[in-house]
Design an enzyme around this catalytic site. Structure first.
Site, PDB file in Angstrom:
ATOM      1  N   ASP A 154       0.883  -1.182   0.000  1.00 15.42           N
ATOM      2  CA  ASP A 154       0.000   0.000   0.000  1.00 15.42           C
ATOM      3  C   ASP A 154       0.914   1.224   0.000  1.00 15.42           C
ATOM      4  O   ASP A 154       1.030   1.926   0.999  1.00 15.42           O
ATOM      5  CB  ASP A 154      -0.874  -0.046   1.261  1.00 15.42           C
ATOM      6  CG  ASP A 154      -1.802   1.154   1.354  1.00 15.42           C
ATOM      7  OD1 ASP A 154      -1.945   1.901   0.364  1.00 15.42           O
ATOM      8  OD2 ASP A 154      -2.382   1.353   2.442  1.00 15.42           O
ATOM      9  N   PRO A 161       9.994   8.155  -1.816  1.00 10.98           N
ATOM     10  CA  PRO A 161      10.344   6.941  -1.055  1.00 10.98           C
ATOM     11  C   PRO A 161       9.696   5.668  -1.586  1.00 10.98           C
ATOM     12  O   PRO A 161      10.181   4.560  -1.352  1.00 10.98           O
ATOM     13  CB  PRO A 161       9.848   7.257   0.363  1.00 10.98           C
ATOM     14  CG  PRO A 161       8.944   8.424   0.258  1.00 10.98           C
ATOM     15  CD  PRO A 161       9.339   9.174  -0.978  1.00 10.98           C
TER      16      PRO A 161
HETATM   17  N1  SAM Z   1      -3.593   4.635  -0.812  1.00  7.41           N
HETATM   18  C1  SAM Z   1      -2.493   5.432  -1.119  1.00  7.41           C
HETATM   19  C2  SAM Z   1      -2.261   5.702  -2.566  1.00  7.41           C
HETATM   20  O1  SAM Z   1      -2.284   4.776  -3.372  1.00  7.41           O
HETATM   21  O2  SAM Z   1      -2.085   6.866  -2.884  1.00  7.41           O
HETATM   22  C3  SAM Z   1      -1.256   5.003  -0.392  1.00  7.41           C
HETATM   23  C4  SAM Z   1      -1.457   5.454   1.011  1.00  7.41           C
HETATM   24  S1  SAM Z   1      -0.277   5.146   2.214  1.00  7.41           S
HETATM   25  C5  SAM Z   1      -0.381   6.724   3.001  1.00  7.41           C
HETATM   26  C6  SAM Z   1       1.299   5.117   1.421  1.00  7.41           C
HETATM   27  C7  SAM Z   1       2.420   4.983   2.444  1.00  7.41           C
HETATM   28  O3  SAM Z   1       3.561   4.362   1.859  1.00  7.41           O
HETATM   29  C8  SAM Z   1       2.910   6.305   3.024  1.00  7.41           C
HETATM   30  O4  SAM Z   1       2.559   6.380   4.366  1.00  7.41           O
HETATM   31  C9  SAM Z   1       4.428   6.267   2.814  1.00  7.41           C
HETATM   32  O5  SAM Z   1       5.148   6.830   3.891  1.00  7.41           O
HETATM   33  C10 SAM Z   1       4.661   4.779   2.655  1.00  7.41           C
HETATM   34  N2  SAM Z   1       5.915   4.443   1.946  1.00  7.41           N
HETATM   35  C11 SAM Z   1       6.426   5.045   0.842  1.00  7.41           C
HETATM   36  N3  SAM Z   1       7.579   4.463   0.514  1.00  7.41           N
HETATM   37  C12 SAM Z   1       7.811   3.485   1.401  1.00  7.41           C
HETATM   38  C13 SAM Z   1       8.851   2.547   1.578  1.00  7.41           C
HETATM   39  N4  SAM Z   1       9.891   2.520   0.758  1.00  7.41           N
HETATM   40  N5  SAM Z   1       8.755   1.668   2.591  1.00  7.41           N
HETATM   41  C14 SAM Z   1       7.685   1.679   3.450  1.00  7.41           C
HETATM   42  N6  SAM Z   1       6.673   2.566   3.336  1.00  7.41           N
HETATM   43  C15 SAM Z   1       6.734   3.453   2.328  1.00  7.41           C
END
Ligand code: SAM
Length: 283
Positions: A154, A161
């Site tokens: 997700d 990131p």
């Molecule tokens: N539903 C959403 C969308 O498709 O737009 C995604 C929502 S969720 C908030 C995405 C999360 O992924 C964020 O909280 C972000 O910090 C996390 N994220 C991004 N890159 C990541 C990584 N390399 N490892 C772990 N989490 C990560």
């Protein structure tokens, strides 16, 4: 009147009125905003991109959680990568499973979502079945020896990131964390505008699994029509289960949904022809 403009592509953007700002700041990893919009409820953005809204999050979270878990049928352990807003965790924990590990890179997203977007996690972060790991998902899948029945990525889009979560190495390392016949599902953008994303994922993730496909759901604030979820597993039957089996499993799971039902589950693997054509181009 304050507005948030999401510049999606060079020539297309969408705009949201900010009725109340709850939080806006740069975290260690990205720029986070949580605000209220009269029609959509609370809205979370990261680096200028809408992540989730209270009004339509149920479609995304129900489809990403329940489709792989009910298709598998015997899930005990789930790995969520990303998902800091807590909506995915909430839906996954509705199942009678033993354990969830959630690996989120940005602790501030989790903390601020608990405070300003509480309906998303709805207490899920207090569940004793959860192991919350604050780390890059890539590092976790590389270093862990744990195994899972379902992995749900997700993530944010493949910029910032989230970029590493769409690489060959990530899919390869994630596959190593799956039990036999485990299922991996990932958010994969809106193919009407992001055709290259499904093509790249099809090639990269597809090289790891005997069965690689996509399923779809329309999420209004992810502008552009259907969103695709990537689907990878070595169990070639899991995607083709009949509605009757899904009905049995959903009834046994015994919880209410607002978008997911077994007929939608089954139908979501029927891909619009423009998606089929895009995949054919890279076969
Ligand atoms: N539903 C959403 C969308 O498709 O737009 C995604 C929502 S969720 C908030 C995405 C999360 O992924 C964020 O909280 C972000 O910090 C996390 N994220 C991004 N890159 C990541 C990584 N390399 N490892 C772990 N989490 C990560």
């Amino acid at each position: 009147m304050k507005k948030f403009n999401e510049t999606l592509y060079d020539s297309v953007s969408q705009e949201f009125r900010i009725d109340k700002m709850y939080f806006e700041s740069k975290t260690d990893h990205q720029h986070l905003m949580i605000f209220h919009n009269a029609m959509l409820g609370r809205v979370m953005t990261l680096d200028g991109v809408v992540q989730t809204t209270e009004a339509d999050e149920f479609i995304y979270h129900e489809m990403m959680a329940h489709v792989p878990i009910l298709a598998h049928g015997k899930v005990k352990r789930v790995l969520i990568i990303g998902g800091g807003d807590g909506g995915m965790l909430r839906e996954v924990l509705k199942h009678d499973i033993e354990h969830v590990t959630q690996v989120e890179i940005d602790k501030a997203v989790v903390d601020m979502a608990i405070e300003y977007l509480p309906n998303h996690s709805a207490g899920a972060y207090d569940d004793p079945r959860l192991n919350l790991v604050i780390s890059d998902g890539m590092d976790f899948v590389r270093d862990t020896s744990e195994k899972f029945d379902v992995i749900i990525s997700d993530s944010t889009d493949p910029i910032g990131p989230g970029e590493v979560l769409f690489t060959d190495s990530f899919y390869q390392l994630a596959k190593k964390c799956l039990n036999e016949n485990g299922i991996m599902a990932t958010q994969n953008g809106v193919p009407f505008f992001q055709k290259d994303e499904i093509q790249t994922t099809f090639k990269r993730m597809g090289s790891q699994f005997k069965d690689m496909s996509f399923y779809v759901a329309p999420i209004p604030t992810y502008y552009g029509g259907f969103m695709t979820f990537a689907w990878g597993t070595d169990d070639e039957c899991a995607r083709k289960l009949g509605v009757d089996i899904l009905e049995e499993r959903f009834k046994a799971a015994d919880f209410k949904t607002k978008y997911y039902n077994p007929a939608i589950h089954h139908a979501s693997f029927a891909l619009p022809q423009y998606v089929v054509d895009a995949l054919d181009e890279v076969k």
